[in-house]
Write a protein that holds these residues in place. Structure first.
Motif, mmCIF file in Angstrom:
data_model
loop_
_atom_site.group_PDB
_atom_site.id
_atom_site.type_symbol
_atom_site.label_atom_id
_atom_site.label_comp_id
_atom_site.label_asym_id
_atom_site.label_seq_id
_atom_site.Cartn_x
_atom_site.Cartn_y
_atom_site.Cartn_z
ATOM 1 N N ASP A 40 45.271 -23.972 25.388
ATOM 2 C CA ASP A 40 46.183 -24.395 23.953
ATOM 3 C C ASP A 40 47.285 -25.088 24.252
ATOM 4 O OD1 ASP A 40 47.534 -23.858 21.755
ATOM 5 O OD2 ASP A 40 47.755 -21.626 21.970
ATOM 6 N N VAL A 41 47.181 -26.435 23.762
ATOM 7 C CA VAL A 41 48.250 -27.178 23.997
ATOM 8 C C VAL A 41 49.586 -27.048 23.207
ATOM 9 C CG1 VAL A 41 46.770 -29.204 24.784
ATOM 10 C CG2 VAL A 41 47.345 -28.840 22.281
ATOM 11 N N ALA A 42 49.585 -26.015 22.548
ATOM 12 C CA ALA A 42 50.878 -25.538 21.682
ATOM 13 C C ALA A 42 51.616 -24.619 22.752
ATOM 14 C CB ALA A 42 50.442 -24.659 20.481
ATOM 15 N N ASP A 43 51.004 -24.338 23.853
ATOM 16 C CA ASP A 43 51.464 -23.267 24.857
ATOM 17 C C ASP A 43 52.033 -24.281 25.969
ATOM 18 O OD1 ASP A 43 51.933 -21.537 27.122
ATOM 19 O OD2 ASP A 43 50.337 -20.002 26.217
ATOM 20 N N TYR A 44 53.271 -24.294 26.034
ATOM 21 C CA TYR A 44 54.303 -25.119 26.923
ATOM 22 C C TYR A 44 53.796 -24.724 28.563
ATOM 23 C CZ TYR A 44 58.294 -26.729 29.797
ATOM 24 O OH TYR A 44 58.989 -27.215 30.859
ATOM 25 N N GLN A 45 53.626 -23.573 28.848
ATOM 26 C CA GLN A 45 53.186 -23.077 30.218
ATOM 27 C C GLN A 45 51.804 -23.445 30.548
ATOM 28 O OE1 GLN A 45 55.536 -22.200 32.756
ATOM 29 N NE2 GLN A 45 53.702 -22.686 34.065
ATOM 30 N N ALA A 46 51.251 -23.122 29.658
ATOM 31 C CA ALA A 46 49.456 -23.514 29.867
ATOM 32 C C ALA A 46 49.432 -24.929 30.025
ATOM 33 C CB ALA A 46 48.964 -23.031 28.379
ATOM 34 N N VAL A 47 50.209 -25.716 29.094
ATOM 35 C CA VAL A 47 49.899 -27.055 29.552
ATOM 36 C C VAL A 47 50.437 -27.684 30.899
ATOM 37 C CG1 VAL A 47 50.691 -29.489 28.862
ATOM 38 C CG2 VAL A 47 50.003 -27.900 27.079
ATOM 39 N N ASN A 96 45.713 -35.680 20.410
ATOM 40 C CA ASN A 96 44.812 -35.418 19.005
ATOM 41 C C ASN A 96 44.920 -34.163 18.481
ATOM 42 O OD1 ASN A 96 42.471 -36.243 17.286
ATOM 43 N ND2 ASN A 96 41.597 -34.682 18.389
ATOM 44 N N ALA A 97 45.149 -33.206 19.340
ATOM 45 C CA ALA A 97 44.956 -31.711 18.593
ATOM 46 C C ALA A 97 45.708 -31.672 17.278
ATOM 47 C CB ALA A 97 45.332 -30.654 19.871
ATOM 48 N N GLY A 98 45.067 -31.081 16.620
ATOM 49 C CA GLY A 98 45.719 -30.772 15.136
ATOM 50 C C GLY A 98 45.160 -30.027 14.235
ATOM 51 N N ILE A 99 45.860 -29.084 13.288
ATOM 52 C CA ILE A 99 45.300 -28.199 12.383
ATOM 53 C C ILE A 99 46.036 -28.532 11.124
ATOM 54 C CG2 ILE A 99 44.572 -26.630 14.234
ATOM 55 C CD1 ILE A 99 46.994 -25.050 13.359
ATOM 56 N N THR A 100 45.524 -27.801 10.099
ATOM 57 C CA THR A 100 46.028 -27.887 8.873
ATOM 58 C C THR A 100 46.231 -26.404 8.149
ATOM 59 O OG1 THR A 100 44.021 -28.070 7.498
ATOM 60 C CG2 THR A 100 45.353 -30.130 7.952
ATOM 61 N N ARG A 101 47.184 -26.031 7.726
ATOM 62 C CA ARG A 101 47.261 -24.870 6.742
ATOM 63 C C ARG A 101 48.007 -25.176 5.386
ATOM 64 N NH1 ARG A 101 44.613 -23.725 10.369
ATOM 65 N NH2 ARG A 101 44.551 -21.810 11.802
ATOM 66 N N ASP A 102 47.335 -25.947 4.548
ATOM 67 C CA ASP A 102 47.981 -26.455 3.448
ATOM 68 C C ASP A 102 48.188 -25.439 2.495
ATOM 69 O OD1 ASP A 102 47.400 -29.041 4.485
ATOM 70 O OD2 ASP A 102 45.774 -29.528 3.359
ATOM 71 N N GLN A 103 49.401 -25.675 1.779
ATOM 72 C CA GLN A 103 50.127 -24.757 0.939
ATOM 73 C C GLN A 103 51.393 -25.404 0.285
ATOM 74 O OE1 GLN A 103 49.587 -22.975 -1.749
ATOM 75 N NE2 GLN A 103 48.685 -21.106 -0.700
ATOM 76 N N PHE A 104 51.681 -24.984 -1.113
ATOM 77 C CA PHE A 104 52.761 -25.554 -1.565
ATOM 78 C C PHE A 104 53.949 -24.752 -0.854
ATOM 79 C CE2 PHE A 104 49.700 -25.914 -5.137
ATOM 80 C CZ PHE A 104 49.859 -27.471 -5.296
ATOM 81 N N ILE A 105 55.195 -25.614 -0.695
ATOM 82 C CA ILE A 105 56.059 -25.189 0.041
ATOM 83 C C ILE A 105 56.620 -23.697 -0.004
ATOM 84 C CG2 ILE A 105 58.079 -26.051 -1.283
ATOM 85 C CD1 ILE A 105 59.164 -26.923 1.763
ATOM 86 N N GLY A 106 56.660 -23.340 -1.576
ATOM 87 C CA GLY A 106 57.257 -21.874 -1.832
ATOM 88 C C GLY A 106 56.269 -20.677 -1.481
ATOM 89 N N THR A 108 51.205 -26.781 17.092
ATOM 90 C CA THR A 108 49.924 -27.263 17.519
ATOM 91 C C THR A 108 49.912 -28.800 17.446
ATOM 92 O OG1 THR A 108 48.799 -25.254 16.678
ATOM 93 C CG2 THR A 108 47.557 -27.135 16.970
ATOM 94 N N ASN A 109 50.312 -29.320 16.231
ATOM 95 C CA ASN A 109 50.461 -30.802 16.019
ATOM 96 C C ASN A 109 51.366 -31.335 16.895
ATOM 97 O OD1 ASN A 109 48.374 -29.817 14.188
ATOM 98 N ND2 ASN A 109 49.360 -30.492 12.406
ATOM 99 N N CYS A 110 52.672 -31.046 16.674
ATOM 100 C CA CYS A 110 53.923 -31.822 17.336
ATOM 101 C C CYS A 110 54.487 -31.195 18.533
ATOM 102 C CB CYS A 110 55.023 -31.774 15.997
ATOM 103 S SG CYS A 110 56.245 -33.032 16.284
ATOM 104 N N LYS A 111 54.510 -30.145 18.655
ATOM 105 C CA LYS A 111 55.199 -29.638 20.049
ATOM 106 C C LYS A 111 54.274 -29.907 21.102
ATOM 107 C CE LYS A 111 56.949 -25.568 22.593
ATOM 108 N NZ LYS A 111 56.749 -24.171 22.502
#
Length: 246
Positions: free
Chosen positions: A62-69, A89-99, A112-115
């Motif tokens: 899981d590349v979002a996990d600092y120690q695992a990476v 390349n790893a990336g996901i979406t969870r699309d929704q209006f900001i509110g 997942t995408n940036c960190k």
């Protein structure tokens, strides 16, 4: 072109990551097919590469996990001695209006995408700097360039990758390490195939080339950035989008 190079491709079990892994292997690289949960699909990518005479192996992390990476990078360096190419390349979406976006989904997309890009580059920094070489290719998105309705978390994560790419391009340029990014537009992947025909038609109407892109369109640019031919290019964001971001 990439003979004797070791390439780590995150999120490589499907879509763009899969196409990039296959392309780099076709150009001679030994490819690490990283995945988080899709073991069966990752192994399919490995077998596809091997069947074509290439070299590949899968690695769960899981590349979002600092120690695992950190553990993954150490394992791979111990086994191969070097990593030459990193494709985030790893990336996901969870699309929704900001509110309506909940905090958990915002954090999950950002991590997942940036960190994940920070995690891999941080843990490879000493290795790249010691060898004074390395190719980093980050996958951002036209959503990070233009913004997109109901994608505050996704667009923010992809815009963050752009800032990270430009910063690391400057930071590592004098050490022989290039850092570039690809911003795909509307590409035929699992993420886009679930969209309704109406949304697809509206999106295609905004694309000057009037068609959906293929993962292989992106993979070709990744292979170029990984090659010696791109040795004097760093900190750049290339849109592979059929003209959408013009």
């Amino acid at each position: 072109m990439l003979d004797n190079k070791v390439a780590l491709v995150t999120g490589a079990s499907r879509g763009i990551g899969r196409a990039v892994a296959v392309k780099l292997a076709a150009n001679g690289a030994h490819v690490i097919v990283n995945y988080n949960q899709s073991k069966e699909k990752a192994e399919e990518v490995v077998q596809e590469i091997l069947a074509k005479g290439g070299q590949a192996e899968s690695y769960a992390c899981d590349v979002a996990d600092y120690q695992a990476v950190g553990d993954m990078i150490q394992d791979l360096l111990a086994k191969h001695g070097h990593i030459d190419i990193l494709v985030n390349n790893a990336g996901i979406t969870r699309d929704q209006f900001i509110g309506k976006i909940n905090e958990a989904d915002y954090d999950l997309v950002m991590n997942t995408n940036c960190k994940s890009c920070f995690n891999t580059m941080h843990h490879l920094a000493a290795h790249f700097l010691e060898r004074k070489s390395g190719r980093v290719i980050n996958l951002t998105s036209t959503s990070g360039v233009l913004g997109n309705v109901a994608q505050a978390n996704y667009a923010a994560s992809k815009a963050g990758i752009i800032g990270l790419t430009k910063t690391m391009g400057r930071e590592w340029a004098s050490r022989g390490i290039t850092v570039n990014a690809i911003a795909p537009g509307f590409i035929r992947t699992d993420m886009t195939e679930v969209l309704s025909d109406k949304i697809k038609e509206k999106t295609i109407a905004r694309i000057p080339m009037q068609r959906i892109g293929e993962p292989e369109d992106v993979a070709g640019m990744a292979a170029f950035f990984a090659s010696d031919e791109a040795g004097y290019i760093t900190g750049q964001i290339i849109c592979v989008d059929g003209g959408m971001a013009i």
